[in-house]
Design an enzyme around this catalytic site. Sequence first.
Site, PDB file in Angstrom:
ATOM      1  N   ALA A 190      -4.295  -3.656   5.265  1.00 57.95           N
ATOM      2  CA  ALA A 190      -3.504  -2.548   5.804  1.00 57.95           C
ATOM      3  C   ALA A 190      -3.697  -1.292   4.959  1.00 57.95           C
ATOM      4  O   ALA A 190      -3.941  -1.382   3.756  1.00 57.95           O
ATOM      5  CB  ALA A 190      -2.024  -2.924   5.839  1.00 57.95           C
TER       6      ALA A 190
ATOM      7  N   LYS B 144      -3.510  -7.961   2.662  1.00 59.72           N
ATOM      8  CA  LYS B 144      -3.754  -7.139   1.477  1.00 59.72           C
ATOM      9  C   LYS B 144      -3.236  -5.743   1.771  1.00 59.72           C
ATOM     10  O   LYS B 144      -3.745  -5.037   2.631  1.00 59.72           O
ATOM     11  CB  LYS B 144      -5.244  -7.058   1.117  1.00 59.72           C
ATOM     12  CG  LYS B 144      -5.468  -6.345  -0.236  1.00 59.72           C
ATOM     13  CD  LYS B 144      -6.867  -5.825  -0.412  1.00 59.72           C
ATOM     14  CE  LYS B 144      -7.088  -4.500   0.268  1.00 59.72           C
ATOM     15  NZ  LYS B 144      -6.299  -3.375  -0.328  1.00 59.72           N
TER      16      LYS B 144
ATOM     17  N   SER C  31      -2.404  -1.761   0.486  1.00 61.65           N
ATOM     18  CA  SER C  31      -3.041  -0.811  -0.421  1.00 61.65           C
ATOM     19  C   SER C  31      -2.408  -0.928  -1.802  1.00 61.65           C
ATOM     20  O   SER C  31      -1.194  -1.122  -1.937  1.00 61.65           O
ATOM     21  CB  SER C  31      -2.867   0.613   0.107  1.00 61.65           C
ATOM     22  OG  SER C  31      -3.205   1.564  -0.885  1.00 61.65           O
TER      23      SER C  31
ATOM     24  N   GLU D   5      -9.264  -1.246  13.602  1.00 61.92           N
ATOM     25  CA  GLU D   5      -8.675   0.017  14.073  1.00 61.92           C
ATOM     26  C   GLU D   5      -9.082   1.060  13.048  1.00 61.92           C
ATOM     27  O   GLU D   5      -8.590   1.068  11.918  1.00 61.92           O
ATOM     28  CB  GLU D   5      -7.160  -0.096  14.193  1.00 61.92           C
ATOM     29  CG  GLU D   5      -6.535   1.039  14.985  1.00 61.92           C
ATOM     30  CD  GLU D   5      -5.879   2.107  14.129  1.00 61.92           C
ATOM     31  OE1 GLU D   5      -6.596   3.065  13.755  1.00 61.92           O
ATOM     32  OE2 GLU D   5      -4.696   1.979  13.825  1.00 61.92           O
TER      33      GLU D   5
ATOM     34  N   CYS E 123      -4.312   8.425  12.060  1.00 58.83           N
ATOM     35  CA  CYS E 123      -5.582   8.373  12.795  1.00 58.83           C
ATOM     36  C   CYS E 123      -5.452   8.892  14.217  1.00 58.83           C
ATOM     37  O   CYS E 123      -6.450   9.264  14.832  1.00 58.83           O
ATOM     38  CB  CYS E 123      -6.109   6.940  12.830  1.00 58.83           C
ATOM     39  SG  CYS E 123      -6.607   6.286  11.227  1.00 58.83           S
TER      40      CYS E 123
END
Length: 498
Positions: free
Chosen positions: A143, A169, A171, A244, A278
């Site tokens: 993520a 996992k 950041s 994504e 995004c």
Amino acid sequence: MHYWNGSYHEGSGDTFTCINPATGETTGEYTLANAEDVNEAVASAKAAYPAFKALTPGERAELMLGLATQLEARADELAELESQQTGKSIRLAKEFDVPGSIDNAKFFAGAARQLTGLAAGTYWEKSTSMTRREPLGVVGSIAPWNYPLQMAAWKIFPAVAAGNTIVLKSSEMTPGTSLILAEAATAAGFAPGVINVIAGDGLEAGEALITHPDVVMSSFTGSTKVGRRIMELAAAKGSRVHLELGGKAPFVVFDDADIEAAARGAVAGSLINSGQDCTAATRAIVAREHFEAFTTRVTELMNGVRVGTPSNPATDMGSLISLTHRSRVADMVDRARAAGATIHCGGAIPTTNHLGEALPGDTDSTAYYAPTLISGIDTDAEVWREEIFGPVLVAIAFDTDDEAIELANDTPYGLAASAWTTTTNRTLRAAADIEAGCVWINEHIPIVSDMPHGGYKASGFGKDMSQYSFDEYTQVKHVFIDQHEDPHHEWQDTIFTS
């Protein structure tokens, strides 16, 4: 700090200090995961899988509802930590990030009970065929830092609702709320090992997770460059991926649009989460006759956005994620300015808020950047083609509808887009012809748990949220039941006749 097998673990990697990018203050220290930690977390998930897979959809639904209740009870704590670690406004965290994540848990509680396939039937003589939709096993997910809690939810909830176990996992910059989510899952009754969270960087922890032989599927949200690397790693062991990736969303304003509505939509759509989204509006494609009115109004609205300390409920926009990222955004704007672009507003590092009060820290320790509108560029300009991932909107004029659609699609990305029009024909054309996984009409940004989210082209493939996300986290099995009473089956005569 990591969470696997139902409890916290220090891990064995190096220590990483998390910094609030809006104040420069330390928010905590975590141990970066290494390959040894990844092995421990994956082993925990693998051990938990057989029993969790055996639960009924109704039992998994009850666990998901319990998790939603746990998250609701800790909503303020989650919002405050999310704001501190990312620099986003507390209002965004409280009104968007945390409620959206809780709603996602509730949606997948219901969706868990709707995992269906084709109805049983006869498709071959004297037989019955049916399909089973089954989980995959241990899922490894990565993520990003921009929406730590929501992205964890988007990864974890469909995976476990379908019966998988997961290692996420997060950041290394924003692990706090993902760890709380895992802790809340244990409190809600999830068995140890079903939901595991590690914090680490991509090169060591991320690659160890993707390449782990017991991880059967990988899900990633982040840059297109890293997404391609993950595809390479997963391909080497033949496992499936869900990606994504980046975006460069067009914002098309036709000549019949409500310009006030479009201008407001452009500001909200481009500045949400300081533009670190995004799906954010990044390329305004505006009918020439309205171009001046649109850019003038967007400039007025951007100048009124209250940039300031995230903990202040009156703040509209906080900081970027880090000084390094702000430098990247600022450098791109500076290069556009040097190339002759018009900077209508922003294009600078602010030192005061909307009231003229000094922002916390100083420009060398905090990561604020002003809302920025740019025009006067060509379509080969860096700011038009590359993902900026900051509070920057770039505008260009068009003359015909064909040109508008062509400009909208003139990008390698295809995650999201919007079109602003009051006519049915333009609405339907934009919806059909713009190459993006989501096309909003007269709005930009709303995302709901019930509807799919995912990209076209270099923005990746596969869907988050909605019932469609189960296609990523399940496999379909055909079950064939023969009903012949005679041991002789006619098709066998093609092999032997005795």
